[in-house]
Design an enzyme around this catalytic site. Sequence first.
Site, short mmCIF file in Angstrom:
data_model
loop_
_atom_site.label_atom_id
_atom_site.label_comp_id
_atom_site.label_asym_id
_atom_site.label_seq_id
_atom_site.Cartn_x
_atom_site.Cartn_y
_atom_site.Cartn_z
CG LEU A 143 -6.12 44.84 70.45
CD1 LEU A 143 -4.81 45.58 70.67
CD2 LEU A 143 -6.01 43.92 69.26
CG ASP B 79 4.74 40.67 86.32
OD1 ASP B 79 5.14 39.55 86.69
OD2 ASP B 79 3.59 40.89 85.92
#
Length: 732
Positions: free
Chosen positions: A22, A138
């Site tokens: 991925l 984040d």
Amino acid sequence: MSETLRPSDPSSIAGFRLLRRLGAGGMGVVYLGRTDAGALAAIKVIRGESAGDDDFRARFAREVELARRVDSPWVVSVLDADAEAREPWLATVFVPGPSLAEAVAEHGPLPTSAVRVLGGSLAEALDAVHTAGLVHRDVKPGNVLLALDGPRLIDFGIARAADDTVLTASGVVVGTPGFLAPEQAEGRPASSASDVFALGCVLAYASTGTPPFGTGTPDALLYRTVHDEPELPGMEGESRTLVERCLAKDPDARPTAEEIRLLLAEDAPDDSGTWLPDPVARMVATRSAESLALPGIEPTVVDGPDEQAASDAPAGHPGRRRLLLAGGALLLAAGGTGAAVWASEGDDEEPSGTGGRPVYVLGVHTATDTADVAVSRASERAARLAVAEHNASPKRAYDLKVKVLADRGDVAGARAVAQAFTTDRNVVAVLGPVAEIPMRAAAAVYGEAGLTHVSSTTGQQDYFVTSPRTSFQTGAPHLALGTWIALHALITGQAVPAGIVIDRAGGTIMQDLGTPLVEGWRETVLAEVIPRVVAEQTDDGPKVVRELLAAGVGALVCLAPLDATVRTAKTLAAAGFTGPRWMQPQLYASDFPKQAGAAGEGWFVVTSAVDPSVLKTQKAKDFTAAWRKRYGATPEPYATEAYDSVRMLLAEFARTVPAGARRRPVRAAVAERLAKAKYKGIARTYTFGRYHHYENTSDGWRDETFVHAVQGGRFRQLGSLGDLWLAAQGQS
């Protein structure tokens, strides 16, 4: 976008079989994996120097522990992990959709309704994070993945417990400039209020298409975050008020995540994908397929008597052993199939329930999307012919009726059609859907209701994830068809340097075809190959073709939608190119010969679809005659496969009808029987593999894959791969 595994990659990690890469970075690799039960996972593996760094291992272990503490449907959950392994790894639920950043970059800002759903779900996710005593630190568009049933918050790599002072000392900035709070920009510790500020930035970005403090260098972004007011062009009303509250400079003036969740509680998503605008929903659905192709398996090399035959093969043609090994490799690499369906032509010759016999309904799930009209019509006609043949039998115990419903090639429409069929208790089985996005969307609905459906024109391989019991495919997978183009070149002595155009406007199917084709051309054809990708929403196709011609290619494969393939044909014709040319297999049912005109002459298409009118078997002759009598023409492309699929469905359904025909058959019984069935069709024998895909026999790749060429303004079948191989060897 995903890529195939490399020779250095492991085949499995713990209980996960690895399927694809991925992504990769300096610290390691993220793989797509699958459990024995079929569940998909994203597996992050730490490699290189980081794996040997004790401090890094400790931080990684902390990431695992923190992620496990959060319980929310909108946070990607941890499946398993091992921070003590030689190469530490973490497996989470796989979310195949794009990030919010990708979706907005490609399709622009989201509508207000979608932003409210996004805000409510992410607020619920952050509420769970904060309830667990954590601060994410984040929250940004790149850490928000979009799925049809709602968004997902990911990446706890820099998350910390609320009372943890590690890496939060004064002067240290942690997070992404432009999406972090003023206190973080000044190097002060982050809190739950900091996550809320970041959420406000994300919602502003989703609404306007730009970050609220602009773009530029990190220093400039940090300065604006602390001193400037946010820019929110176009935002109005309650949405603007909420975002402004989230973006307050004073942490105490911001709402909590729980307050936001309650405020937006009525804007919860469902799993239909309707919360997203159509272009983004299509992007999510197509991206969902991009990484889900099963890996190839190397063929076993067996030395035997055919070695000498291989060495004695005429120049330019493969020996039997080389051909069988290549075909075997393709067979093992294949795992999925395909389906077909179409638009209603009336209910003539169908019973009304008179005569004392019960009436059962066969559903036909078609599409009105332009690209699927031809296969939809062929599928409906095939279903009506098969049902008419059943109803013509004087010994029948029950009558059958056809019910046709069409989607528009979209997620919401496909689910609506599937729900309509599943709620109609007279529907005993369904043919369709005809296209990849509807197949994936509808399979879950059919699976939940236990209603068996068979698609004869789809070829991606991940539908079984959401519907492991009642969804079946009877066509060849795209992965196999891509490689069989290379096999056709090998068989017919066209082993020349090739250019391969992969046009992303055709969706992820083009990549599914292109990746194994490139590998097959290099490893089986043993010739040079130059792949070129055409980006979506560009007109770079002709330019790419001219570049390939300038590079001296002797063959060209165009994996693109119809209009782009037609342009490629005309570009090649204008350049005087006469080498072998292939189009992608889905265009066999298209208007390519007419649109391309003289420029289309000689183009090949390799597909599992057969033209029965040129076969010499009695079954093919009888089917062609019956079709011609009913519809006044020879069977259309994909009609044969749809007819076979319906006949097989009806044969297995007949075995589930109780004696006396007064008790209703059990829906799920059809799927149980079909999974074990072996059905001799017009041009192939159908059996199903573990994931309910069409499973070739040992000779299937050779005898059940057909090559067609454009000749005289129409597609003409040249024969199966086996026929062409024998002809190349001088055998009949």
